[in-house]
Enzyme design. Sequence first.
Site, short mmCIF file in Angstrom:
data_model
loop_
_atom_site.label_atom_id
_atom_site.label_comp_id
_atom_site.label_asym_id
_atom_site.label_seq_id
_atom_site.Cartn_x
_atom_site.Cartn_y
_atom_site.Cartn_z
CG HIS A 1 -19.48 -9.74 4.00
ND1 HIS A 1 -20.81 -10.11 4.57
CD2 HIS A 1 -18.94 -10.95 4.06
CE1 HIS A 1 -20.89 -11.35 5.13
NE2 HIS A 1 -19.60 -11.90 4.63
CE1 TYR A 2 -22.84 -2.30 2.31
CE2 TYR A 2 -22.69 -2.36 0.37
CZ TYR A 2 -23.54 -2.30 1.23
OH TYR A 2 -24.82 -2.07 1.10
CB THR A 3 -16.88 -2.69 6.50
OG1 THR A 3 -16.37 -1.40 6.00
CG2 THR A 3 -16.07 -3.72 6.33
CD GLU B 1 -17.57 -7.50 6.35
OE1 GLU B 1 -17.85 -6.59 5.67
OE2 GLU B 1 -18.51 -8.27 7.18
CG HIS C 1 -23.92 -10.84 3.72
ND1 HIS C 1 -24.03 -9.97 4.71
CD2 HIS C 1 -24.59 -11.98 4.07
CE1 HIS C 1 -24.24 -10.58 5.80
NE2 HIS C 1 -24.85 -11.88 5.55
CG ASP D 1 -23.26 -7.11 2.62
OD1 ASP D 1 -24.45 -7.53 2.76
OD2 ASP D 1 -22.22 -7.37 3.14
ZN LIG Z 1 -22.38 -8.60 4.74
#
Ligand SMILES: [Zn+2]
Length: 274
Positions: free
Chosen positions: A53-55, A117, A165, A175
């Site tokens: 993921h990215y945040t 993340e 994700h 993401d």
């Molecule tokens: Zn995510």
Amino acid sequence: MTQTLLRWPALLCASLTLALAGCAAPRAPTSLRIDDSIRAVSQDSRVRYIVLHYTSANNEVSLRLLSQGNVSSHYLITDTPRPQVYRLVDESRTAWHAGESRWFKQVSVNPVSIGIELVNQGRTDLPQGQATWEPYSENQIQALILLLKDLIARHGVKPENIVGHSDIAPQRKTDPGPLFPWKRLAQAGIGRWYDEARAATYWVSLQQQGVPDIAWFQRQLELLGYACPQTGKLDRETKNVLAAFQMHYRPHDYQGKPDAETAAIMMALLEPRN
Ligand SMILES: [Zn+2]
């Protein structure tokens, strides 16, 4: 009165017998004691998937949201010049990172996955429908590669089960985005990739034969793990799944159009390997 008198000799006799045998009645345990000196050979890891993921937030906000909010991840990698790798949830426990999701037959990936993340702003919308994406730093990707290698070795995660994700929730998520370097990871031996020479050959022949129909794309997406409608129509949901696939495998164009290059990559990915 008569009955009481009769019981005494019997009780006395029983006590004497126990004392003579030297075996006092076992006391009820007052504390829990578990012997884990013997381990079963038949077991495996809870972890079958790794989700990236990215945040969409900076280091400070990401750390606060993921440790104090109603979402979490096992790991958080900062975007500082020397990235820090935080473990916010123990690997044996479930982090709340994937939400509603499916990959192959696994519905709801959280209980069987590790979530990572990466601190990254992700997508920024510009006027007139344009958008930019924040690139990932070299050091952050290096830290991620080290972490992934360790996790894959310890949990035996299969290449096709290292996902973004957006792969497992294509209707809701984008993401880790089109700038995430999946090919670079593949070069480091991580994740599923395709033989590019084979894809190029398929692409040439598809340009002569024509692009397959939508039902074909929908079937291939399912075979590749994606939750895709099987309507035979290029509906919005199918476009979202195609766009998620393209972000991962053909990131220079992720408009969700079923084109020959996308079909060729799918063919190369699904080609049996020896
Ligand atoms: Zn995510």
